[in-house]
Design an enzyme around this catalytic site. Structure first.
Site, PDB file in Angstrom:
ATOM      1  N   THR A 129      11.082 -53.092 -23.222  1.00  0.00           N
ATOM      2  CA  THR A 129       9.697 -52.675 -23.494  1.00  0.00           C
ATOM      3  C   THR A 129       9.501 -51.166 -23.404  1.00  0.00           C
ATOM      4  OG1 THR A 129       7.460 -52.708 -22.549  1.00  0.00           O
ATOM      5  CG2 THR A 129       9.239 -53.196 -21.051  1.00  0.00           C
ATOM      6  N   GLU A 131       7.179 -49.860 -21.944  1.00  0.00           N
ATOM      7  CA  GLU A 131       6.662 -49.541 -20.605  1.00  0.00           C
ATOM      8  C   GLU A 131       7.742 -48.918 -19.724  1.00  0.00           C
ATOM      9  OE1 GLU A 131       3.555 -49.732 -19.074  1.00  0.00           O
ATOM     10  OE2 GLU A 131       2.698 -50.138 -21.028  1.00  0.00           O
ATOM     11  N   TYR A 157       5.957 -54.022 -13.394  1.00  0.00           N
ATOM     12  CA  TYR A 157       6.444 -54.633 -14.637  1.00  0.00           C
ATOM     13  C   TYR A 157       7.497 -53.743 -15.293  1.00  0.00           C
ATOM     14  CZ  TYR A 157       6.401 -55.781 -19.623  1.00  0.00           C
ATOM     15  OH  TYR A 157       6.777 -56.071 -20.910  1.00  0.00           O
ATOM     16  N   LYS A 161      11.455 -54.544 -15.843  1.00  0.00           N
ATOM     17  CA  LYS A 161      12.020 -54.563 -17.200  1.00  0.00           C
ATOM     18  C   LYS A 161      13.184 -53.574 -17.330  1.00  0.00           C
ATOM     19  CE  LYS A 161       9.941 -57.520 -20.007  1.00  0.00           C
ATOM     20  NZ  LYS A 161      10.676 -58.504 -20.812  1.00  0.00           N
TER      21      LYS A 161
END
Ligand code: GDP
Length: 330
Positions: A129, A131, A157, A161
């Site tokens: 991701t 992010e 998160y 990830k």
């Protein structure tokens, strides 16, 4: 189980991308298996109605034995690991659960493939991701983050990830497994959950237009995101696994837009030129650490895979608002 068909196993099959991907793989003639968690999953019946062709296999990303069993049952040629705690805000409230599922779940699934002796024949896609990049001052995207840009995740998160991204790459390097990652920038659409800002807005705009509510409460409106359409992105996932070599690919639109811009287009879709009277802000929807800007550079995927997104930003906003007008209008 058919002997000839290619078989794919999707974790997170009941999520946004899982639905788009199950549809795409089924259309391509795959036999599709989906992992389903829990003794009584609330989404099961609705999912079975919409996707009667998906074989559901009960397993949990935190339960190694169940994953081994799932891999033995599906004997997949391709695994798409989309299962995760996927919401940034939620991950701040549940950091440990996020680590168990979003980070360690990937290790459990990779181990299941290795232990069962499926590593030679199974291609593995890991959902990485944007992010992971963080958008901080010292690490601005410039013309867009690439596969080689610096990572600085800003949420439990994003951190989980990043572990998942690196353990996936580590299994590729350590065991020669066909493990690829797609670093996907935000992707939205008619299947997006209401907890994400785009769908929250499209749903609220439709409800306001139909007279069901008179305002929507949001958090910070300044962050910018590289928003694409999920249908385009799952096609990219599939292309990533069809490539001759396992590798890492950014999927993005190459454009970034603020939440204010999303609001402007969404309200214009129902003939409202000024959204301000309809929007209130509440710190409850703000994050302890924000990612101010995300912008991806999809050149590698476009050049090597021939991937290209078809839906642009105005097209995405229109598609989502029109969908919600239809659903809420019924
Ligand atoms: P993310 O990029 O994966 O965090 O996707 P989201 O759709 O959850 O959030 C996108 C951006 O919208 C973030 O910068 C949020 O802080 C911002 N935002 C502003 N208001 C809201 C809101 O009410 N809900 C959510 N989910 N995000 C909001």
């Amino acid at each position: 189980m058919s002997e000839d068909a290619r078989r794919a196993l999707i974790t997170g099959v009941t999520g946004q991308d899982g639905g788009h991907l199950a549809e795409l793989l089924h259309d391509q003639g795959y036999e599709v298996f989906g992992l389903l968690r829990g003794q009584r999953n609330a989404r099961k019946e609705a999912f079975e109605r919409e996707f009667p062709y998906v074989h559901l296999v009960e397993a949990d990303l935190t339960d190694q034995t169940s994953l081994i069993q799932a891999v033995i049952t599906a004997e997949p040629h391709e695994i798409y690991n989309l299962g995760a705690i996927s919401h940034v805000g939620y991950s701040f409230r549940n950091p440990q659960l996020t680590a168990d599922i979003t980070a360690k779940g990937v290790l459990n699934l990779l181990e299941a493939v290795r232990i069962t002796g499926m590593a030679e024949r199974t291609r593995f896609y890991q959902a990485s991701t944007s992010e992971m990049f963080g958008g901080l001052d010292y690490n601005r995207p410039g013309n867009g983050y690439t596969e080689d840009s610096l990572f600085h995740p800003r949420s439990p998160y994003g951190v989980a990830k990043l572990y998942a991204h690196w353990i996936a790459r580590n299994y590729r390097e350590s065991y020669g497994m066909f493990v690829s990652t797609g670093i996907l920038f935000n992707h939205e659409g008619e299947r997006r959950g209401l907890e994400f800002v785009t769908r929250k807005i499209s749903n609220a705009v439709a409800a306001i237009h139909l007279g069901h509510q008179d305002h929507v409460v949001l958090g910070d409106l300044h962050p910018k995101r590289d928003w694409g359409y999920a249908g385009d992105y799952v096609r990219g996932m599939w292309q990533i696994l069809q490539h001759s070599e396992p590798d890492d690919f950014v999927l993005a639109t190459g454009e970034t837009h603020s939440i204010e811009e999303f609001l402007t287009l969404a309200f214009q879709e129902v003939g409202i030129s000024d959204w301000r009277p309809y929007v209130r802000q509440d710190p409850a929807f703000m994050r302890p650490a924000e990612v101010d800007i995300l912008l991806g550079d999809p050149t590698k995927a476009e050049t090597i895979l021939g991937w290209k997104r078809e839906v642009d930003f105005p097209g995405l906003v229109k598609l989502m608002v029109q969908h919600d007008l239809r659903v809420l209008g019924q």
